[in-house]
Design a protein around this motif. Structure first.
Motif, PDB file in Angstrom:
ATOM      1  N   MET A  34       0.884  -1.310   0.078  1.00 30.30           N
ATOM      2  CA  MET A  34       0.176  -0.163   0.080  1.00 30.30           C
ATOM      3  C   MET A  34       0.868   1.404   0.085  1.00 30.30           C
ATOM      4  SD  MET A  34      -3.508  -0.960  -0.220  1.00 30.30           S
ATOM      5  CE  MET A  34      -4.180   0.587   0.340  1.00 30.30           C
ATOM      6  N   GLN A  35       2.100   1.151   0.481  1.00 29.77           N
ATOM      7  CA  GLN A  35       2.894   2.070   0.363  1.00 29.77           C
ATOM      8  C   GLN A  35       3.148   2.787  -0.974  1.00 29.77           C
ATOM      9  OE1 GLN A  35       6.464   1.670   2.865  1.00 29.77           O
ATOM     10  NE2 GLN A  35       5.576   0.772   4.590  1.00 29.77           N
ATOM     11  N   GLN A  36       3.104   2.184  -2.181  1.00 32.22           N
ATOM     12  CA  GLN A  36       3.241   2.310  -3.493  1.00 32.22           C
ATOM     13  C   GLN A  36       2.314   3.368  -4.053  1.00 32.22           C
ATOM     14  OE1 GLN A  36       3.540  -1.444  -5.490  1.00 32.22           O
ATOM     15  NE2 GLN A  36       5.032  -2.185  -4.196  1.00 32.22           N
ATOM     16  N   ILE A  37       1.290   3.386  -3.154  1.00 31.05           N
ATOM     17  CA  ILE A  37       0.105   4.265  -3.763  1.00 31.05           C
ATOM     18  C   ILE A  37       0.605   5.527  -3.212  1.00 31.05           C
ATOM     19  CG2 ILE A  37      -2.239   4.807  -3.618  1.00 31.05           C
ATOM     20  CD1 ILE A  37      -2.918   1.905  -3.132  1.00 31.05           C
ATOM     21  N   THR A  38       0.564   6.535  -4.170  1.00 29.35           N
ATOM     22  CA  THR A  38       0.982   7.810  -3.739  1.00 29.35           C
ATOM     23  C   THR A  38      -0.042   8.867  -3.367  1.00 29.35           C
ATOM     24  OG1 THR A  38       1.051   8.734  -6.161  1.00 29.35           O
ATOM     25  CG2 THR A  38       2.893   7.561  -5.286  1.00 29.35           C
ATOM     26  N   VAL A  39       0.207   9.850  -2.689  1.00 29.62           N
ATOM     27  CA  VAL A  39      -0.885  10.934  -2.688  1.00 29.62           C
ATOM     28  C   VAL A  39      -1.306  11.475  -3.899  1.00 29.62           C
ATOM     29  CG1 VAL A  39      -1.037  13.112  -1.642  1.00 29.62           C
ATOM     30  CG2 VAL A  39       0.136  11.448  -0.149  1.00 29.62           C
ATOM     31  N   GLU A  40      -0.345  11.816  -4.856  1.00 25.89           N
ATOM     32  CA  GLU A  40      -0.941  12.284  -6.031  1.00 25.89           C
ATOM     33  C   GLU A  40      -1.632  11.362  -6.715  1.00 25.89           C
ATOM     34  OE1 GLU A  40       2.556  14.188  -4.501  1.00 25.89           O
ATOM     35  OE2 GLU A  40       2.346  11.965  -4.976  1.00 25.89           O
ATOM     36  N   GLN A  41      -1.583  10.096  -6.646  1.00 27.49           N
ATOM     37  CA  GLN A  41      -2.706   9.208  -7.326  1.00 27.49           C
ATOM     38  C   GLN A  41      -3.924   9.278  -6.773  1.00 27.49           C
ATOM     39  OE1 GLN A  41      -0.038   5.628  -7.031  1.00 27.49           O
ATOM     40  NE2 GLN A  41      -1.495   4.757  -8.315  1.00 27.49           N
ATOM     41  N   VAL A  42      -4.066   9.450  -5.448  1.00 27.20           N
ATOM     42  CA  VAL A  42      -5.450   9.632  -4.839  1.00 27.20           C
ATOM     43  C   VAL A  42      -5.965  11.146  -5.152  1.00 27.20           C
ATOM     44  CG1 VAL A  42      -6.561   9.779  -2.812  1.00 27.20           C
ATOM     45  CG2 VAL A  42      -4.851   7.842  -3.139  1.00 27.20           C
TER      46      VAL A  42
END
Length: 348
Positions: free
Chosen positions: A327-335
């Protein structure tokens, strides 16, 4: 096809019973005179209590072997025209033997795990890469519901005036509010608290109020506290402070919801509140927020390819990927990107 009595066997979990409601209510439209009995878990019944035209029989798994004895007693003397066996877990399979039905319908062979096929005599049709909801809808199709009804899904989950009033007091229906439901049942499926907090700050900068929701479990409380510590903005904290029906109405009043693969994400779908799902371990095309799969921030597919060497369409449907830090691979920018898309697409 004239049916007088239908038994539904789906014990858990919150998200799955939300998916099942859509199939059950499609069946009710097709067979309005059929009496429906739903064997369900204790917690899940709290959400669906009062579902129109449905009688519930609680299976309390915490009672162990006694739960099966109680189920047998609760069903004594009853025979159903058909059992729709919608759960492949061994516990549910064992429970199926206590249900007297002229027809017992289960999943197709590819999904008949944990001896499921031994407790059913008929199967739904195989499906190509189905979402969990579509898997349940296969049972509705088996009873004559046209597949086109997938375009007319209903989730009529009753709530009280008090539930509505509670939600209105905390999240005004016409307010711009992001609700974050941060905790899944397994810690590895949760996003990082500082990143949830960054989205809370971002939402606030766009004029949104921010609220947290979740259950009373320690994992929910710890994650909620950590989010508030990292956030720069004030966040309303409803974690552990609502019943399931009160939470349902809070999710209805929300403008949008941010959540991993957890019950409240799917509860929000039943209220047609847009959901940003964050997914790493399971395929969001199978378990994502059904009406809002296009707004998922995910790293599942890249990890699947890395671990299995093949894309999802070349592997058995529903294969999970493993790892405690995915889950650490999901970035703030993606969200943030998905947040902006929802704001634009739904004119929030």
């Amino acid at each position: 096809m004239s049916l007088q009595s239908i038994c539904i066997l789906r014990l858990s979990a919150i998200g799955d019973v939300c998916h099942a409601v859509a199939a059950v209510q499609a069946i009710q439209k097709q067979h309005p005179n059929a009496k429906i009995t739903w064997i369900i878990g204790k917690i899940e019944k709290m959400l669906l209590d009062g579902l129109p035209g449905v009688e519930f029989v609680i299976f309390d798994k915490s009672k162990g072997k006694a739960a099966f004895k109680q189920l047998k007693q609760d069903l004594v003397g009853q025979q159903f025209d058909v059992l729709l066996h919608m759960q492949v877990a061994l516990r549910a399979n064992w429970a199926a033997q206590f249900i007297n039905a002229k027809r017992k319908i289960g999943f197709d062979w590819s999904r008949a795990k944990e001896l499921h096929a031994l407790f059913t005599k008929e199967r739904i049709a195989p499906q190509c890469e189905p979402h969990v909801l579509e898997g349940f809808f296969g049972f509705a199709e088996k009873l004559g519901v046209p597949i086109s009804e997938l375009n007319n899904l209903t989730w009529n989950i009753p709530v009280s005036d008090q539930d509505i009033e509670f939600a209105n007091q905390h999240i005004a229906p016409d307010s711009k509010t992001l609700v974050i439901s941060p905790a899944a049942s397994k810690k590895e499926r949760n996003w990082l608290p500082e990143r949830y907090a960054a989205i809370a700050d971002y939402a606030a900068s766009k004029g949104f109020n921010v609220a947290l929701c979740g259950g009373p479990a320690p994992i929910d409380r710890e994650l909620g506290d950590a989010i508030k510590q990292h956030a720069q903005v004030e966040i309303m904290d409803l974690i552990g402070k609502t019943s399931l029906k009160q939470m349902l109405m809070c999710l209805k009043n929300a403008s949008l919801v941010l959540a991993p693969d957890t019950g409240p994400a799917h509860m929000a779908v039943t209220q047609r509140t847009p959901v940003i799902g964050v997914y790493a371990h399971s395929n969001p095309k199978r378990t994502g927020p059904y009406l809002y799969q296009d707004y998922v921030a995910e790293v599942y597919h890249q990890n699947l390819l890395e671990q299995k060497g093949k894309p999802a369409d070349k592997l058995k449907w529903g294969v999970r990927v493993k790892g405690t830090d995915l889950m650490q691979q999901i970035t703030v920018e993606q969200v943030q990107t998905q947040f902006d898309r929802i704001v634009k697409d739904f004119a929030l």
